[in-house]
Design an enzyme around this catalytic site. Structure first.
Site, PDB file in Angstrom:
ATOM      1  N   GLY A 176     -43.642 -57.108  80.988  1.00 30.52           N
ATOM      2  CA  GLY A 176     -44.925 -57.186  81.383  1.00 30.52           C
ATOM      3  C   GLY A 176     -45.358 -57.025  82.833  1.00 30.52           C
ATOM      4  N   SER A 177     -44.520 -56.705  83.779  1.00 26.98           N
ATOM      5  CA  SER A 177     -44.923 -56.592  85.150  1.00 26.98           C
ATOM      6  C   SER A 177     -45.730 -55.837  85.352  1.00 26.98           C
ATOM      7  CB  SER A 177     -43.635 -56.485  85.936  1.00 26.98           C
ATOM      8  OG  SER A 177     -43.349 -54.806  85.863  1.00 26.98           O
ATOM      9  N   MET A 206     -43.305 -49.676  74.093  1.00 22.99           N
ATOM     10  CA  MET A 206     -42.058 -48.630  73.732  1.00 22.99           C
ATOM     11  C   MET A 206     -42.460 -48.219  72.209  1.00 22.99           C
ATOM     12  SD  MET A 206     -41.116 -48.430  76.370  1.00 22.99           S
ATOM     13  CE  MET A 206     -39.969 -48.537  77.762  1.00 22.99           C
ATOM     14  N   ARG A 207     -43.460 -47.585  71.922  1.00 22.73           N
ATOM     15  CA  ARG A 207     -43.943 -47.076  70.653  1.00 22.73           C
ATOM     16  C   ARG A 207     -44.593 -45.862  70.869  1.00 22.73           C
ATOM     17  NH1 ARG A 207     -43.209 -48.952  65.760  1.00 22.73           N
ATOM     18  NH2 ARG A 207     -44.915 -48.128  64.651  1.00 22.73           N
ATOM     19  N   LEU A 227     -47.903 -43.468  69.708  1.00 29.41           N
ATOM     20  CA  LEU A 227     -49.043 -43.716  68.957  1.00 29.41           C
ATOM     21  C   LEU A 227     -49.251 -42.718  67.969  1.00 29.41           C
ATOM     22  CD1 LEU A 227     -51.433 -44.812  71.738  1.00 29.41           C
ATOM     23  CD2 LEU A 227     -49.663 -46.150  70.557  1.00 29.41           C
ATOM     24  N   HIS A 238     -45.311 -44.496  83.231  1.00 31.24           N
ATOM     25  CA  HIS A 238     -43.957 -43.741  82.921  1.00 31.24           C
ATOM     26  C   HIS A 238     -43.263 -43.780  84.309  1.00 31.24           C
ATOM     27  CE1 HIS A 238     -40.842 -42.058  80.816  1.00 31.24           C
ATOM     28  NE2 HIS A 238     -40.590 -41.133  81.682  1.00 31.24           N
ATOM     29  N   GLU A 273     -45.180 -48.583  90.536  1.00 29.87           N
ATOM     30  CA  GLU A 273     -45.735 -48.343  89.380  1.00 29.87           C
ATOM     31  C   GLU A 273     -46.993 -49.400  89.486  1.00 29.87           C
ATOM     32  OE1 GLU A 273     -43.752 -48.763  85.486  1.00 29.87           O
ATOM     33  OE2 GLU A 273     -41.779 -48.212  86.609  1.00 29.87           O
TER      34      GLU A 273
HETATM   35  C1  GAR Z   1     -42.043 -49.612  83.055  1.00 31.51           C
HETATM   36  O1  GAR Z   1     -41.017 -49.207  84.319  1.00 31.51           O
HETATM   37  C2  GAR Z   1     -42.847 -48.722  82.596  1.00 31.51           C
HETATM   38  O2  GAR Z   1     -42.874 -47.599  83.351  1.00 31.51           O
HETATM   39  C3  GAR Z   1     -41.646 -48.277  81.237  1.00 31.51           C
HETATM   40  O3  GAR Z   1     -41.303 -49.171  80.676  1.00 31.51           O
HETATM   41  C4  GAR Z   1     -41.429 -50.387  81.886  1.00 31.51           C
HETATM   42  C5  GAR Z   1     -41.956 -51.738  81.653  1.00 31.51           C
HETATM   43  O4  GAR Z   1     -41.974 -52.660  82.651  1.00 31.51           O
HETATM   44  N1  GAR Z   1     -42.364 -47.508  80.477  1.00 31.51           N
HETATM   45  C6  GAR Z   1     -41.833 -46.283  79.945  1.00 31.51           C
HETATM   46  O5  GAR Z   1     -40.749 -45.996  80.112  1.00 31.51           O
HETATM   47  C7  GAR Z   1     -42.841 -45.442  78.903  1.00 31.51           C
HETATM   48  N2  GAR Z   1     -42.255 -44.243  78.480  1.00 31.51           N
HETATM   49  P1  GAR Z   1     -42.827 -53.899  82.544  1.00 31.51           P
HETATM   50  O6  GAR Z   1     -43.150 -54.332  81.199  1.00 31.51           O
HETATM   51  O7  GAR Z   1     -42.353 -54.805  83.490  1.00 31.51           O
HETATM   52  O8  GAR Z   1     -44.366 -53.402  82.869  1.00 31.51           O
END
Ligand code: GAR
Length: 208
Positions: free
Chosen positions: A18-19, A96-97, A99, A115, A180
């Site tokens: 959740g960052s 991580m799903r 849609l 991403h 990000e």
């Molecule tokens: C992040 O690096 C995001 O870009 C990635 O999951 C991580 C979640 O981190 N998402 C993907 O890879 C989507 N295909 P977070 O929970 O700390 O935000």
């Protein structure tokens, strides 16, 4: 005097740490995202630290465990929750799903994803590790509208960083994550402004 426009209501979907959600919440709190509020934070994983963090911030939260459920059934519950909270813009933040088509149709061009690669390179899982192993010299992250393909729709924001000679996969992922957190706020601000058009795959600013 005209009434102030009503805030853009975000629905955050997450599965883990959740960052990115916390970075968005921090941008709202710090005044970097005007006219935007978090309407609800939804997780599909009970143990997601991001869900716990949202509860600690006293934000409305919901849990819909997806494991073992049909995609369309699970998505119907999530859509109903987003609609009940009058969500304008859905932000996938480590959700991580994939849609279902019904989900995408319910929020046309109203779902963003982040991403950790410069798409279209390295879609899917562990994008930072994929980029490091490939030996790229430039890495980064992408915020894009979601369509029915994985990590695929029109790109709103990308941020690039050099891959350093002494990087390892972990240090690279760490530096990408910092980008990000900036990119998601920028993308939400752009979308909230409404001053854009989507031409095919291209997100372009609308001239005033
Ligand atoms: C992040 O690096 C995001 O870009 C990635 O999951 C991580 C979640 O981190 N998402 C993907 O890879 C989507 N295909 P977070 O929970 O700390 O935000």
């Amino acid at each position: 005097m005209s009434a102030a426009a009503s805030p853009l209501r975000l629905g955050i979907l997450l599965s883990g740490r959740g960052s990115n959600f916390l970075a968005i919440a921090d941008s709202i709190r710090a005044g970097r995202l005007h006219g935007v509020e978090i309407a609800v934070v939804i997780s599909n994983v009970a143990e997601a630290p991001g869900l716990d963090a949202a509860q600690k911030l006293d934000l409305p939260t919901a849990l819909f465990v997806s494991k073992g459920r049909k995609r369309a059934d699970h998505d119907a519950d999530v859509i109903a929750c987003l609609q009940a909270h009058r969500v304008d813009l859905v932000c996938l933040a480590g959700y991580m799903r994939l849609l279902s088509p019904g989900f995408i149709a319910a929020f046309p061009h109203r779902i963003l994803n982040i991403h950790p690669s410069l798409l279209p390179a390295f879609p899917g899982l562990e994008a930072q590790e994929q980029a490091f192993a490939y030996g790229v010299k430039v890495a980064g992250c992408t915020v894009h509208f979601v369509d029915e393909e994985l990590d695929h729709g029109p790109i709103v924001v990308q941020r690039a960083i050099p891959v350093l000679d002494d990087d390892d996969a972990e240090s690279l992922a760490h530096r990408i994550l910092a980008e990000e957190h900036l990119a998601y706020t920028d993308a939400i601000r752009l979308v909230a402004s409404g001053a854009y058009q989507i031409r095919g795959r291209r997100y372009v600013k609308r001239s005033s």
